[in-house]
Design a protein around this motif. Structure first.
Motif, short mmCIF file in Angstrom:
data_model
loop_
_atom_site.label_atom_id
_atom_site.label_comp_id
_atom_site.label_asym_id
_atom_site.label_seq_id
_atom_site.Cartn_x
_atom_site.Cartn_y
_atom_site.Cartn_z
N GLN A 215 0.82 -1.22 0.00
CA GLN A 215 0.00 0.00 0.00
C GLN A 215 0.85 1.27 0.00
N ARG A 216 1.86 1.30 0.82
CA ARG A 216 2.78 2.46 0.88
C ARG A 216 4.15 1.88 0.56
N CYS A 217 4.54 1.99 -0.68
CA CYS A 217 5.69 1.22 -1.14
C CYS A 217 6.64 2.10 -1.95
N PRO A 218 7.95 1.90 -1.80
CA PRO A 218 8.90 2.63 -2.64
C PRO A 218 8.65 2.40 -4.12
N PHE A 219 8.88 3.44 -4.91
CA PHE A 219 8.80 3.37 -6.37
C PHE A 219 7.39 3.10 -6.89
#
Length: 396
Positions: A215-219
């Motif tokens: 849900q809240r992820c790098p890239f």
């Protein structure tokens, strides 16, 4: 004559020996006094950090609504009467709040508290008010000053400058994760601080580098996406963030450097998919970690190895575990400075390095979504900040 010459030479030699002995004795005495002063200084810093401030926080947490702004007494090794909210500690000082949105909003609250209305003889006192009543007064003052509501997020905090007494309070940094031009934004923040030469630095960054993949992820390309630079900085948090701030304080002749702890995360207030993901990261669920690693490794390729990516996925989650991991880095860093003698007492210009235990006055009571904390609680956090500055000042 020879005898006289020998006597004279002998006298000179004896005098020289006595002078050298005296100089060595004075040097030893000065060294002992300096060592004793440094030991006493470090002990004071340790007492403030690990005894005095925790006792104050315990008292405030007994009844945050009533105790937040009032004078309280603590009894540890000594009895201390801690002032209520008193913004006078900032008067005549250059204060840099360096970091992300956790200090961004704190700075917005400082503006109406330190800025006088045109028809005022003096700024109001908040010491005997409840949190709710004091917050209402602050909102009213903010409107009269023509400033944005302190909870409004789109307008940066106003710089506070008073030419009469030299007060200068400024937030510098970026309020989100800074996925675009991360290093440039970071360098700009440090350049601004160098130009300011702050007397007091309050610093915190790291909360926006925490993830909760998928849900809240790098890239991810989303507005809160986390950059590779932020991941790398998280991996070297002590060296590339804490040490850099400390070096800035040293070259700026800063008096007090406070590392603010990362926000408290209340797991029971989580909702939606965040509520389901947080427990999985907290218990290091294998499949969840593998999914996170696969997602990140597709982008970082050879710049971060598998060990680094695994460490980030496991310990940098947007959970209380992830928050406390960063706080442990802060505590260890300050410990190392104190215990290795790198914090030394020389004179009144010495740098006092300490911790602003912001995390410890937050709780499930002060949040509705698990990690954003009610704006009324900002006054409690400001009160803790003013007491913390006063406490470390006593050591100097």
């Amino acid at each position: 004559m020879r005898r006289g010459g020998r006597i004279l030479l002998s006298t000179i030699a004896t005098a020289g020996y006595l002078h050298l002995t005296l100089e060595r004795g004075l040097a030893t005495s000065r060294s002992v006094r300096h060592e004793n002063k440094t030991t006493s200084y470090n002990k004071c810093l340790q007492d403030v950090t690990y005894t005095e401030l925790p006792a104050l926080i315990s008292k405030l947490n007994e009844d945050p609504e009533s105790n937040a702004l009032r004078q309280v007494k603590t009894n540890t090794t000594t009895t201390i009467n801690h002032k209520g909210l008193d913004m006078a500690v900032f008067r005549g000082k250059r204060v840099a709040l360096m970091g992300d949105s956790t200090l961004y909003y704190l700075a917005k609250w400082m503006y109406p508290l330190l800025t006088s209305l045109g028809d005022e003889a003096a700024l109001p006192s908040y010491e005997n008010q409840t949190l709710k009543d004091a917050a209402s007064l602050v909102y009213e003052r903010t409107a009269k000053l023509g400033a944005q509501h302190p909870a409004e997020k789109f307008t940066p905090p106003r710089v506070i400058k008073d030419s009469n007494d030299g007060t200068w309070v400024q937030w510098m940094g970026f309020s989100g994760p800074g996925q675009h031009d991360f290093e440039t934004k970071l360098d700009s923040m440090f350049e601004t601080a160098k130009e300011m030469k702050p007397d007091i630095i309050i610093a915190n960054m790291g909360f926006h580098w925490l993830h909760l993949c998928p849900q809240r992820c790098p890239f991810s390309g989303k507005i809160m996406s986390i950059s590779e630079s932020a991941i790398a900085l998280w991996l070297d948090y002590k060296e590339r963030w804490l040490e850099r701030i400390h070096n800035l304080a040293l070259i700026s002749n800063t008096s007090i450097l406070l590392f603010k702890t990362t926000n408290f995360v209340c797991e029971e207030k989580r909702y939606g998919e965040y509520a389901g993901l947080a427990p999985l990261y907290t218990k290091s669920d294998i499949q969840t970690l593998e999914n996170c690693m696969n997602t990140i490794q597709q982008h970082v390729k050879d710049s971060l190895n598998a060990t680094h990516v695994h460490r980030y996925c496991e310990l940098a989650s947007l959970t209380e575990r992830g928050s406390q991991y960063l706080n442990e880095q802060i505590t260890e860093f300050v410990d190392e400075l104190m215990l290795t003698g790198e914090v030394e007492a020389h004179d009144s210009s010495s740098l006092a390095v300490g911790i602003l235990y912001d995390h410890s006055v937050q709780g499930c009571w002060s949040t509705t979504d698990g990690y954003h904390h009610k704006h009324d609680a900002m006054l409690l956090r400001l009160r803790l900040l003013t007491n913390t500055i006063e406490s470390y000042n006593r050591c100097r």
